[in-house]
Structures are given as C-alpha cells and as structure tokens.
Design a protein around this motif. Structure first.
Motif, PDB file in Angstrom:
ATOM      1  N   SER A 282      81.407 -44.332  77.963  1.00  0.00           N
ATOM      2  CA  SER A 282      80.439 -44.013  79.018  1.00  0.00           C
ATOM      3  C   SER A 282      81.125 -43.378  80.227  1.00  0.00           C
ATOM      4  CB  SER A 282      79.691 -45.286  79.439  1.00  0.00           C
ATOM      5  OG  SER A 282      79.001 -45.862  78.342  1.00  0.00           O
ATOM      6  N   CYS A 286      80.522 -39.549  81.616  1.00  0.00           N
ATOM      7  CA  CYS A 286      80.009 -39.339  82.978  1.00  0.00           C
ATOM      8  C   CYS A 286      80.936 -38.441  83.799  1.00  0.00           C
ATOM      9  CB  CYS A 286      79.818 -40.689  83.675  1.00  0.00           C
ATOM     10  SG  CYS A 286      78.498 -41.708  82.985  1.00  0.00           S
ATOM     11  N   SER A 300      75.856 -38.438  85.423  1.00  0.00           N
ATOM     12  CA  SER A 300      75.712 -39.792  84.890  1.00  0.00           C
ATOM     13  C   SER A 300      74.273 -40.091  84.503  1.00  0.00           C
ATOM     14  CB  SER A 300      76.205 -40.814  85.922  1.00  0.00           C
ATOM     15  OG  SER A 300      77.558 -40.601  86.244  1.00  0.00           O
ATOM     16  N   LEU A 307      71.934 -41.949  76.037  1.00  0.00           N
ATOM     17  CA  LEU A 307      72.393 -43.133  75.319  1.00  0.00           C
ATOM     18  C   LEU A 307      71.202 -44.029  74.966  1.00  0.00           C
ATOM     19  CD1 LEU A 307      75.623 -44.087  77.318  1.00  0.00           C
ATOM     20  CD2 LEU A 307      75.472 -43.008  75.071  1.00  0.00           C
ATOM     21  N   SER A 314      73.993 -52.524  75.124  1.00  0.00           N
ATOM     22  CA  SER A 314      73.366 -51.771  76.205  1.00  0.00           C
ATOM     23  C   SER A 314      72.717 -52.711  77.213  1.00  0.00           C
ATOM     24  CB  SER A 314      72.335 -50.801  75.632  1.00  0.00           C
ATOM     25  OG  SER A 314      72.940 -49.856  74.781  1.00  0.00           O
TER      26      SER A 314
END
Length: 818
Positions: A282, A286, A300, A307, A314
């Motif tokens: 992640s 980003c 981001s 996602l 998550s």
C-alpha cells in the motif's frame, strides 16, 4: 630555551587536545539534539492532551473531535505567549506529519468506499447526493461571477477553473464526520439517519474523486508559456493513474490481496508477515506517484478506491489507520494549520469587514446551494420538508479534507491566505450546529410516534411497510424468510417491505470479551467463534433468499448482544428508530421431532413478554410448527398455502386481519377468514353489505363493537365481495368450548392461523378459556392453539395491536378517544 619548550606542544599532546575538543563538540551536539527532541515530544504531548481534554467536554454537547482540535489550534495560534513556546522546527515537523497523515486519511477514505456505487444512479441516496452537488456548483459559479463583477475589492477574483474547484469543495460532504455524528447521537437505525449516511458517502466519494482528478489534470488546463510541456504532464498523470488502477484491480487484488485474506480467515491469529506485506504494498503504491511528479496524498485516494474493501486484513488496516489518524495525526495537522493562518481579522478588536463579508458569502453559497438541490429532490422523494431541510444541513458538513485542500491551495499560491482562513472557518462552522439538527430530527420522530399509532391497520396502501424480525439462531431463519415472503407484494404494487432482522445473542463473559467497538453504522462486532458461525449461517440463508425471490424486500441485519432481561430494549429501540409497524418474534417453545412442543427457553419467554409490554408498535408471536423446514421460502407462486384468519373482535383481531390482508396479496397464499359471532345475534341481518348502518354508542365495549363492524365491513367489501379470492366462513357459537371445537374442526385444512391476542377482550365466545392458561401472553385462544393438543402441523401467529392508551398513560380507557 626553556620558554620555547613550555610553549611548544608535542604531536601526541595535540592529538589528545583535538580528541577532547571533538568529544566535547559531539557531546554538545548530542545534548542539543536530545533537548530538541525533548521539546518536540513535549509540544506534541501537550497538544494531544489538550485536544483530548477539550474533546472530553465538548463530546457531552455532541460535538465532533474536529471542533476541539480547531479550538486548541485557534488558542495556540492567536496567543503570543503560547505560540512562542513552539519552535519553528517543530512547526515544520508538524507540516510533514500533516502531509503524511493526509496520505493515510485519503487512503483509508478510498478504501472504505465502493467505487461501483457511482455508476448506480438508482436509489434515493445517490440521487439526493447528485442533486446537492449539481445545485451547489451552479449556485457557486453564478455567485462568484456576480461577486467578481460587483465587488472586485474583496480579492475573490479567480479564474473559472479555481471557482469550479471551490464549488466542488463546497458541495462535498465529510462522510466520516456525518457517520460518526449519526452513530454517536443514536440515529443510525432511523430511516432519515441511514439516508443521510448513504447520501453523504456517495457525495464524498464523487466530490473527492473530482478534486483528486482535477489536481492530476491541473497542468493540462493551466498551461502557460510552457504550454505543451505542462499539458503533457497532465495527460501523463491521467495515463499513469489509469494504468495504476488496471494494475491494482487485475494483478495486485487477485494475485496478492485476495490470497492474503484467504490465508487469514476469521477466528485465527493474523499473520504478521501478511499484514506487513499489505502495508508495504500500500505504501509503495501510494508514494509511487512521486516518480512522475504527482502528489502522493491525492494518489492515495485512487489507490484506496482500487484495493478491495472486503476482507479481514483490509478491515484491520482501516481500524488501525483510523486510530492513528484520530489520536495523533489529524489533531497535530489542525493545530499546524491554525498556526500557519491568520485569524486576527476575525477576532475582536481586529475585525476586518472584508474578511467577514467573504466568510458570509462563502458560507452562504455552500449552504444555499446544498439546501436547494437536496431539499428539492428529498421532497420529490417523499420526505417531509422539515426533514428535507435537516437532511440538507447534514449533507453540508465539511471536514478535515476541506481544510487540507484549502491549506495546500494557499501554499501553492492558487488562493490567498484570507480565502484559506475563511474556508477553514466555514468547514468548522458547518459541524458545530449539527447536534442541534440531529436533536431536531429525534424530536420530530418522537412527536410522530406520539401522533400516529404504529401498526399494520394504520399503514396506507401502497406505502412501504417496515417490520422487525427477531432471531435466536439459524433455526429461526426459515420462519423469518416465510414471514418476509408472505408480506412481500409482487409486481411492484402495494409498496415495498423493509425487514430489520435482529439477531439476539445472550451476553456472556465470553461474548463480552470478544466484543470490538468500531465505527460506522455497525458500531459493535463480536469475534466469538460460535457467534461468528451463527451470523454466517444466517447471512448465507438470507442471501440465498434474496437471490432466489427477494425482489421488493430490503433486509437489514443488526446484532443485539444483551442479557435476557435487557434484550427487549434493543428490539424496541430498533422498532422505534426504524418506525416499524410490526415486530415478529419466535415462540419460546419449539416443536420436537415427535411433534410435541418442548418446555422452551425461559430467557426467550422473558424477551417476548417484555417486548409485548413495551413495544412501540404491534407485536406478533409465531408458534412455528411447519412454516418452513429449509432456508428458502415455502410461499411460492406455484404452491398454495392455506391461511386462516380468526376474527372474534377487538383491536388485536383487527390488527391480525390487517396482517392477513397483506398476506392475501401474495399469489401463493389462499386466505380464509373465520369469524365467530354469538348465536343469539346470528338471526340479525349481516351488517356488511349495501345500506349498512353503524349505530352510535357511548360505552367502551360498544365503541369496540362499532369499530369491529366498520373495519370488517370494509374488508368484506374489498376482498370477499370484491372478488379478490378471499374465502369467508361464519361460525355461530355460544361459549369458549364451542369456539375451540370449531377451530379444532378446521385445523387440518390450514398451514397457518392468524389471530389476535385478545387478552383484554370481554366476550362470551372465549369465556372460561383463560382460567388454566399456560401462556397468558398469547391470550385465551392463542394459549390453547399453542399447545401440543391442538395441532402438530399448523403454525399460529398471535398478534397484539399497539396499545395507544399505554403511550398516553391513560388510567381509564373510557376517557380515551377512539
């Protein structure tokens, strides 16, 4: 000679002196760094403690954390004494923390949203959100154009690109703040509260997407002398973002994220390496935008949208990030913005009229634009205008993202510092009055509940009906599915059905230890293995029903974890906040394999008894014998389900007949109404027919009889004489024994009996039946029909009408107007 020897140092001595000097210098540097770090962490600790202390007080007034953080920032930023205690390098560190924090904020914001909902235009929440955006943008563009032409001295002259960006910002809604306010002020189960949350999420997602896309494409529209080069940079941003979205959805999600979620199922410890891998991926996605010159904070948001939202990893990532944001990063950033802004033109005695005028204009544009579109479409959707205005004010809430955008625009020279100050005040000003708006909605709901009785008898034909169905476990799902299916009106006519399914779980030490408090509409979750398995089985069964024949039925699930003595409060609260017309609960006794009824669970009986006493609407207790043996409904168009509605008289029987009338519209139901009348009165002419008259009377019993005759006459004309396929049987009886004998004689012909409780009924038709009652909460007739001696195949639904007299605390019902 000796003097020269004294003044000359040997190389060894010089090296020792240099080493000592270097050591002293290093120690001074180390002590300086230690002191700087100490001051840095001390400032952070004081700021966070002050924000938490102020929030502990303002939370009692229903205020969001943003208000307390902004108050501390104003106090520090406009007090010379307090501001002098913060060094410049500390403020610069706050800026870096804020930038990193908003990368995290926008990532979580995108991760919590479903991008597919933008394409679904159906649904009132999305349409209300889109109407508010369009009206706000239109009002902002027109208003700014007029201001620029009529009052250029205000310094609001911007090109139309900047005006459109400001208009989109004014039309945006801070969905995290509105969700938290609705949840903390206990409006998350009400229809208007859920509508506000859904519209806020749709609004926030679309506006944030437009702003982030505008930042990416900004070089394309702002090309000056560098023209082609700047424009190509905007196209490059858009192209790389599109490639990144395809890469995440087609490669990262199926080959990495989904596999990581499968490796970490519920009820098993999280693998640290898998969680670290998700975080590293992640962060890389980003901040990869730095390579091509796009801000990682806005990138981001796109990464979070791509996602997957579902999955254990998550959900844990969202919860951990939200904790870090709310406790550390966002308070520090808000204080930093206040330190970077000049609010003295708005503070006495330094008030500047131009700044105040700009503040009024910007605030008015956002409020008027949002209210125009939201109120117009809400009224068109059927929301009353006071609730529509309150909904528009709720959707006008601004938040951290708006302050962040204003500050970044000011730092980039797009807007001036004065406009940034105004935008910050407007954002906080939209949050402060919201507890009053939510309180107004709660008072409106309470007043509406006092004015209108809640029951099926008073539901208008063609309007949506809401019911609450209680479940003790997966074994009750067939009962719930059949209740929902029987009340569903096919073909789109007669209004929809909203079923609020409450899964009742007893509070134990194990369940209490596994409770996790979260955010959003579902504020509490339970991680206990048995409870999770139960919820999964219920969820699979309800999903199977929805996929097979659930058109026209909206199912909402809630988890109620309480002691048996307090469980009724959760059920009554769900019925009250959702404005339900009926609560359906399973009977505490269940049928065994041999056909006999067991002794039942005493805790379940306590729940039923207390709900019957305190429910804000009508209550139905279902004695389930053969109503559904599997997870799929037995009510179908091809099949034929014979149902008998028993009518003796009284408000409970009228409510039962209204329930049976709703079921009679289902093509798989064949309804027969069995009415009992006294044999002495049977010689009289039937009161239902042309030219009938209802004589005036004064006593309570006469009023009940008059209401029975009028209600039954309307039913007979519409469904029996009107050719709707409803059968009618009239039985003349003299006592309770005759009544039960008549019911026993037709028991084998029906799968379900629907009757009223009739606990307060004074009639010779049920005389003597309640003397040996085992279950008095079911009434005299329901008590006998619930026993094993009556039937082994026919289910029984006993309905109690909502008691209007209990709401007004009436001592003598003879003085209550009917």
């Amino acid at each position: 000679m000796s003097q020269n020897n004294n003044n000359t140092t040997t190389p060894a001595v010089q090296n020792k002196l240099n080493a000592a000097e270097a050591k002293t210098h290093c120690s001074l540097i180390s002590s300086s760094i230690a002191a700087s770090l100490g001051i840095f962490f001390l400032n952070i600790a004081v700021i966070l403690f002050s924000c938490r202390l102020v929030h502990a007080f303002l939370r009692r007034l229903g205020q969001h954390r943003l208000v307390s953080d902004f108050s501390i920032g104003l106090l520090i930023g406009n007090s010379s004494l307090l501001r002098s205690t913060i060094e410049e390098y500390v403020i610069a560190s706050f800026a870096n923390i804020g930038t990193l924090g908003f990368c995290l904020y926008l990532f979580v914001l995108g991760l919590e949203m479903d991008p597919n909902s933008i394409r679904r235009w159906s649904g009132p929440a999305n349409k209300i959100a889109y109407a508010g955006i369009i009206s706000t943008v239109a009002v902002a563009v027109v208003s700014y154009t007029l201001v620029n032409h009529t009052a250029p001295q205000l310094g609001m002259n911007h090109n139309y690109g900047i005006i459109c960006a400001i208009a989109v910002g004014l039309s945006s809604t801070s969905s995290p703040i509105i969700t938290r306010l609705i949840t903390e002020l206990k409006m998350n189960k009400s229809e208007i509260g859920r509508l506000a949350v859904r519209a806020g999420i749709a609004n926030d997602m679309l506006c944030t997407f437009l702003l982030c896309a505008g930042v990416a494409l900004h070089p394309l529209f702002s090309a000056d002398k560098r023209g082609i080069r700047a424009g190509s940079r905007g196209l490059l941003n858009a192209f790389i973002i599109a490639i990144q979205a395809v890469f995440i959805t087609k490669i990262i999600n199926p080959f990495l994220i989904l596999k990581l979620n499968d490796r970490n199922p519920d009820r098993k410890p999280i693998r640290s390496l898998d969680m670290a891998a998700l975080c590293i991926v992640s962060v890389f996605l980003c901040f990869s935008s730095i390579l091509y010159g796009f801000r990682p904070s806005f990138n981001s948001f796109f990464v979070g949208l791509c996602l997957p939202r579902d999955g254990r990893l998550s959900n844990i990532l969202i919860s951990r990030c939200n904790f870090i944001l709310t406790t550390i990063m966002l308070p520090i950033y808000i204080v930093f913005v206040c330190l970077s802004s000049n609010y003295k033109p708005l503070i006495w005695p330094h008030i500047e009229s131009d700044t105040v005028f700009i503040l009024v204009i910007v605030g008015s544009i956002g409020a008027v634009g949002k209210l125009t579109g939201t109120v117009a479409y809400s009224i068109h959707h059927g929301v009353q205008w006071p609730e529509a205005v309150a909904l528009g004010l709720l959707l006008n809430i601004k938040g951290h993202f708006h302050i962040f955008c204003a500050h970044k625009a000011a730092m980039a020279g797009i807007i001036d510092a004065n406009t940034m100050t105004v935008m910050g005040l407007v954002a906080v000003g939209t949050v402060i009055p919201m507890p009053l708006v939510v309180g107004f909605l709660r008072r409106r709901m309470a007043a509406r509940e006092m004015r209108s009785p809640m029951g099926l008898q008073w539901c208008e034909t063609g309007r949506e009906v809401k019911i609450v169905v209680g479940l003790h476990g997966p074994e009750d799902v067939p009962m719930a599915v059949n209740v929902m299916e029987a009340m569903r009106v096919q073909g789109g006519g007669g209004g929809g059905l909203v079923a609020i399914v409450v899964e009742m779980v007893q509070m134990t030490d194990k369940a209490a230890a596994s409770m996790v408090h979260g955010e959003g509409l579902e504020t509490v979750t339970v991680t206990d293995e048995g409870i999770v398995d139960m919820r999964e089985q219920i969820g699979f069964a309800l999903e199977a029903y929805g996929q097979e024949s659930g058109d026209g039925v909206t199912v909402r699930r809630f988890l109620a974890v309480s002691a048996f003595d307090d469980m009724h409060q959760d059920i009554c609260s769900a019925a009250r906040e959702s404005m339900a017309a009926l609560v359906v609960l399973p009977f505490h006794c269940r049928q065994r394999v041999d056909g006999e009824m067991d002794s039942g669970h005493p805790g379940h009986r306590i729940i039923n008894q207390k709900v019957l006493q305190g429910s804000p609407c009508s209550v139905g207790i279902l004695v389930n014998r053969s109503l559904g043996r599997g997870p799929v409904s037995s009510f179908s168009v091809a099949g034929s389900n014979n149902i008998c509605a028993v009518f003796i008289g009284g408000g409970d029987d009228r409510e039962a007949l209204a329930y049976a009338t709703r079921m009679a519209r289902h093509p798989g139901v064949r309804l027969t109404v069995l009415r009992f009348v006294e044999a002495a009165a049977a010689v009289k002419a039937k009161p239902w027919g042309p030219g009938r008259r209802i004589l005036p009377s004064t006593g309570r019993r006469e009023l009940e009889q008059s209401a029975d005759e009028e209600f039954f006459a309307g039913f007979y004309d519409r469904y029996v004489a009107g050719g709707k396929g409803v059968g009618y049987i009239e039985k003349q009886v003299r006592s309770g024994e005759d009544t039960m004998a008549a019911l026993k004689g037709v028991e084998a012909h029906y799968q379900l009996f629907v009757l009223g409780s009739g606990k307060d009924r004074l009639s010779s038709l049920t005389a003597g039946m309640s003397e040996w009652a085992e279950f008095p909460e079911l009434g005299p007739v329901g008590d006998v029909m619930a026993s094993s001696d009556f039937s082994v195949s026919a289910s029984v639904m006993v309905i109690q009408q909502h008691r209007v007299a209990r709401r007004y605390n009436v001592i003598d019902e003879d003085f209550l107007p009917y």
